[in-house]
Design a protein around this motif. Structure first.
Motif, PDB file in Angstrom:
ATOM      1  N   GLY A  53     -26.414  -4.139  45.365  1.00  0.00           N
ATOM      2  CA  GLY A  53     -24.953  -4.192  45.490  1.00  0.00           C
ATOM      3  C   GLY A  53     -24.330  -2.814  45.364  1.00  0.00           C
ATOM      4  O   GLY A  53     -23.444  -2.440  46.137  1.00  0.00           O
ATOM      5  N   ALA A  54     -24.793  -2.034  44.392  1.00  0.00           N
ATOM      6  CA  ALA A  54     -24.259  -0.682  44.213  1.00  0.00           C
ATOM      7  C   ALA A  54     -24.551   0.181  45.435  1.00  0.00           C
ATOM      8  O   ALA A  54     -23.694   0.945  45.889  1.00  0.00           O
ATOM      9  CB  ALA A  54     -24.842  -0.045  42.952  1.00  0.00           C
ATOM     10  N   LYS A  55     -25.751   0.076  45.980  1.00  0.00           N
ATOM     11  CA  LYS A  55     -26.106   0.880  47.152  1.00  0.00           C
ATOM     12  C   LYS A  55     -25.280   0.476  48.366  1.00  0.00           C
ATOM     13  O   LYS A  55     -24.967   1.317  49.208  1.00  0.00           O
ATOM     14  CB  LYS A  55     -27.599   0.782  47.466  1.00  0.00           C
ATOM     15  N   SER A  56     -24.900  -0.797  48.459  1.00  0.00           N
ATOM     16  CA  SER A  56     -24.082  -1.244  49.596  1.00  0.00           C
ATOM     17  C   SER A  56     -22.721  -0.556  49.608  1.00  0.00           C
ATOM     18  O   SER A  56     -22.062  -0.487  50.638  1.00  0.00           O
ATOM     19  CB  SER A  56     -23.904  -2.765  49.576  1.00  0.00           C
ATOM     20  N   ALA A  57     -22.303  -0.045  48.439  1.00  0.00           N
ATOM     21  CA  ALA A  57     -21.032   0.677  48.327  1.00  0.00           C
ATOM     22  C   ALA A  57     -21.274   2.164  48.031  1.00  0.00           C
ATOM     23  O   ALA A  57     -20.402   2.837  47.485  1.00  0.00           O
ATOM     24  CB  ALA A  57     -20.181   0.041  47.233  1.00  0.00           C
ATOM     25  N   ASN A  58     -22.468   2.650  48.398  1.00  0.00           N
ATOM     26  CA  ASN A  58     -22.817   4.069  48.240  1.00  0.00           C
ATOM     27  C   ASN A  58     -22.748   4.560  46.792  1.00  0.00           C
ATOM     28  O   ASN A  58     -22.384   5.715  46.542  1.00  0.00           O
ATOM     29  CB  ASN A  58     -21.949   4.953  49.142  1.00  0.00           C
ATOM     30  N   GLY A  59     -23.110   3.675  45.854  1.00  0.00           N
ATOM     31  CA  GLY A  59     -23.092   4.046  44.445  1.00  0.00           C
ATOM     32  C   GLY A  59     -24.354   4.759  44.001  1.00  0.00           C
ATOM     33  O   GLY A  59     -25.361   4.791  44.717  1.00  0.00           O
ATOM     34  N   LEU A  60     -24.298   5.333  42.807  1.00  0.00           N
ATOM     35  CA  LEU A  60     -25.432   6.007  42.188  1.00  0.00           C
ATOM     36  C   LEU A  60     -26.098   5.034  41.220  1.00  0.00           C
ATOM     37  O   LEU A  60     -25.431   4.459  40.356  1.00  0.00           O
ATOM     38  CB  LEU A  60     -24.965   7.258  41.445  1.00  0.00           C
ATOM     39  N   THR A  61     -27.423   4.860  41.371  1.00  0.00           N
ATOM     40  CA  THR A  61     -28.161   3.902  40.557  1.00  0.00           C
ATOM     41  C   THR A  61     -29.227   4.599  39.725  1.00  0.00           C
ATOM     42  O   THR A  61     -29.928   5.483  40.193  1.00  0.00           O
ATOM     43  CB  THR A  61     -28.825   2.823  41.435  1.00  0.00           C
ATOM     44  N   LEU A  62     -29.331   4.152  38.483  1.00  0.00           N
ATOM     45  CA  LEU A  62     -30.276   4.691  37.514  1.00  0.00           C
ATOM     46  C   LEU A  62     -31.125   3.537  37.009  1.00  0.00           C
ATOM     47  O   LEU A  62     -30.582   2.515  36.579  1.00  0.00           O
ATOM     48  CB  LEU A  62     -29.486   5.333  36.365  1.00  0.00           C
ATOM     49  N   GLY A  63     -32.443   3.687  37.073  1.00  0.00           N
ATOM     50  CA  GLY A  63     -33.350   2.642  36.606  1.00  0.00           C
ATOM     51  C   GLY A  63     -34.211   3.142  35.466  1.00  0.00           C
ATOM     52  O   GLY A  63     -34.890   4.161  35.608  1.00  0.00           O
ATOM     53  N   ILE A  64     -34.177   2.441  34.350  1.00  0.00           N
ATOM     54  CA  ILE A  64     -35.007   2.777  33.186  1.00  0.00           C
ATOM     55  C   ILE A  64     -36.178   1.804  33.209  1.00  0.00           C
ATOM     56  O   ILE A  64     -36.015   0.622  32.896  1.00  0.00           O
ATOM     57  CB  ILE A  64     -34.217   2.644  31.862  1.00  0.00           C
ATOM     58  N   LEU A  65     -37.345   2.300  33.592  1.00  0.00           N
ATOM     59  CA  LEU A  65     -38.494   1.428  33.863  1.00  0.00           C
ATOM     60  C   LEU A  65     -39.466   1.358  32.693  1.00  0.00           C
ATOM     61  O   LEU A  65     -39.628   2.327  31.952  1.00  0.00           O
ATOM     62  CB  LEU A  65     -39.202   1.910  35.132  1.00  0.00           C
ATOM     63  N   PRO A  66     -40.139   0.208  32.571  1.00  0.00           N
ATOM     64  CA  PRO A  66     -41.046   0.023  31.439  1.00  0.00           C
ATOM     65  C   PRO A  66     -42.378   0.753  31.583  1.00  0.00           C
ATOM     66  O   PRO A  66     -43.007   1.089  30.591  1.00  0.00           O
ATOM     67  CB  PRO A  66     -41.269  -1.489  31.412  1.00  0.00           C
ATOM     68  N   GLY A  67     -42.807   1.019  32.805  1.00  0.00           N
ATOM     69  CA  GLY A  67     -44.151   1.538  33.038  1.00  0.00           C
ATOM     70  C   GLY A  67     -44.245   3.041  33.173  1.00  0.00           C
ATOM     71  O   GLY A  67     -43.270   3.782  32.993  1.00  0.00           O
TER      72      GLY A  67
END
Length: 166
Positions: A53-67
């Protein structure tokens, strides 16, 4: 002035269609506000839907991953933080977020809500589970906000941010 970071926490599996729809809309609305979206970063459930959804509006996304590797990362994540610490990364998720929105419910989501409340952060709950609403509200009635839709959640985020130094 730094951009606010809004965390969307929610289940990666056993997720409902309304939760996925709400997560997508939340991500989109967060991006439209110019805020940064933080999720658990995986290509699963609420995390992926919010990021898409964020990318559909050209947003910046941050992912905190477990691995420790890039396996299973959502293709809608701009910045992937590999932690190698499994579920302990939930604490990083909530401490990094200026506001936490819980969309749906699962065991990981419940832990993130509890960690956010323990850290003195307000939590916005967007789910249909009366049990979880009652439980978390009873733990911290002044810090839990129950909303009915993504637009109401974003309105409440604006209120919270107006009282913070972001």
């Amino acid at each position: 002035m730094r951009k606010p970071i809004i965390g969307i926490m929610g289940p990666g599996s056993n997720v409902t269609e309304p939760d996925l729809e709400n997560a997508y809309q939340l991500g989109k609305l967060i991006a439209e506000q110019g805020w940064i979206l933080l999720t658990g970063g995986r290509k699963a459930g609420v995390m992926d839907a919010a990021s898409q959804g964020a990318k559909s509006a050209n947003g910046l996304t941050l992912g905190i991953l477990p691995g420790e590797d890039k396996t299973g990362i959502s293709d809608a994540i701009d910045i992937a933080i590999l932690t190698g610490i499994g579920s302990a990364r939930n604490n990083i998720n909530v401490l990094t977020s200026d506001v936490v929105i819980a969309c749906g419910m699962g065991t990981g989501t419940a832990s993130e809500i509890a960690l956010a409340l323990k850290a003195g952060k307000q939590v916005i709950l967007l789910n249909d589970s009366r049990e979880s609403q009652q439980f978390f509200s009873s733990l911290s009635p002044d810090w839990v906000i129950i909303v009915q839709n993504p637009e109401e959640a974003i309105s409440r985020v604006r209120d919270i941010l107006s009282r913070q130094d972001c």
